[in-house]
Enzyme design. Sequence first.
Site, PDB file in Angstrom:
ATOM      1  N   SER A 147      43.436  77.715  -0.397  1.00  0.00           N
ATOM      2  CA  SER A 147      44.136  78.344   0.772  1.00  0.00           C
ATOM      3  C   SER A 147      43.266  79.487   1.113  1.00  0.00           C
ATOM      4  CB  SER A 147      45.345  79.043   0.169  1.00  0.00           C
ATOM      5  OG  SER A 147      45.849  79.971   0.916  1.00  0.00           O
ATOM      6  N   TYR A 160      50.112  83.154  -6.806  1.00  0.00           N
ATOM      7  CA  TYR A 160      49.465  81.885  -5.955  1.00  0.00           C
ATOM      8  C   TYR A 160      47.895  82.627  -5.635  1.00  0.00           C
ATOM      9  CZ  TYR A 160      49.048  79.365  -1.760  1.00  0.00           C
ATOM     10  OH  TYR A 160      48.562  78.235  -0.808  1.00  0.00           O
TER      11      TYR A 160
END
Length: 269
Positions: A147, A160
Amino acid sequence: MSTPDSTQARAAIITGADSGIGRATAVRLAADGFDIGITYHTDKEGAEATAGEVREHGRRAAVAHMDLTRLPSAAEVIEELTTALGRVDVLVNNAGTGTATPYLDLDHATVQEVLDVDLVGPFLCGQRAARRMIAQGGGGRIVNVTSVHEHQPRVGAAPYCAAKGGLGVLTQVMALELAQHGITVNAVAPGEIATPMTGQEDRDVTRVERPGVPLRRPGDAREVAAVIAFLAGSESSYVTGASWAVDGGMLRMGPMAGSHLDNDSWRRA
């Protein structure tokens, strides 16, 4: 990367291929001549739909359930799919999860779940695939979908960001250690992509305005799949240990984004 038996098709396994980036990648690699292994967590119907699209390209598809919160046994699915397809030439670690919870409100169970799915799972799946690639010969490709938060933080996404940052560095270690076996390992770091995870599945991204992104829109899952396909193919044979941002230039904004904020909305998850 070569196939010892010219009659044996190349095979790619994509985790979390029931929708979004995973589905787009499965279909793109099928179009490129790969048989495809598909994993899903809850959406079996979505996984079967992906398999149907793969078969429309004349390639074989194998579907398996995978729950990366159940480690280490969940990683055995890589072995099952490799056996079903006859080999594994490419692994795309795409399955992921996240949370929108302030750091002070996080509980251990949530942190552990995100770390298992987004970091430990890819670690173990990568081991399984790499061992099979080495045993069959001919090298291979591993692509870890991280990401933009591999590189930059986000409020409300502590586990995350920790997992994706860790997966980015893990990618580099894997690249160093597996190079001697002809296996390249790279990361692809998507920004905002129109997928179920962002609540934008099947949206026309050209009609969505994003002033803070240089290209002024979200990305399409097929745009991420195209970069993964390059890294999975023969033309990327001298590319390893890198992180490829697919974010419309978002990461390049840096302080530019912060200096133009006019309220405190960024402080909320």
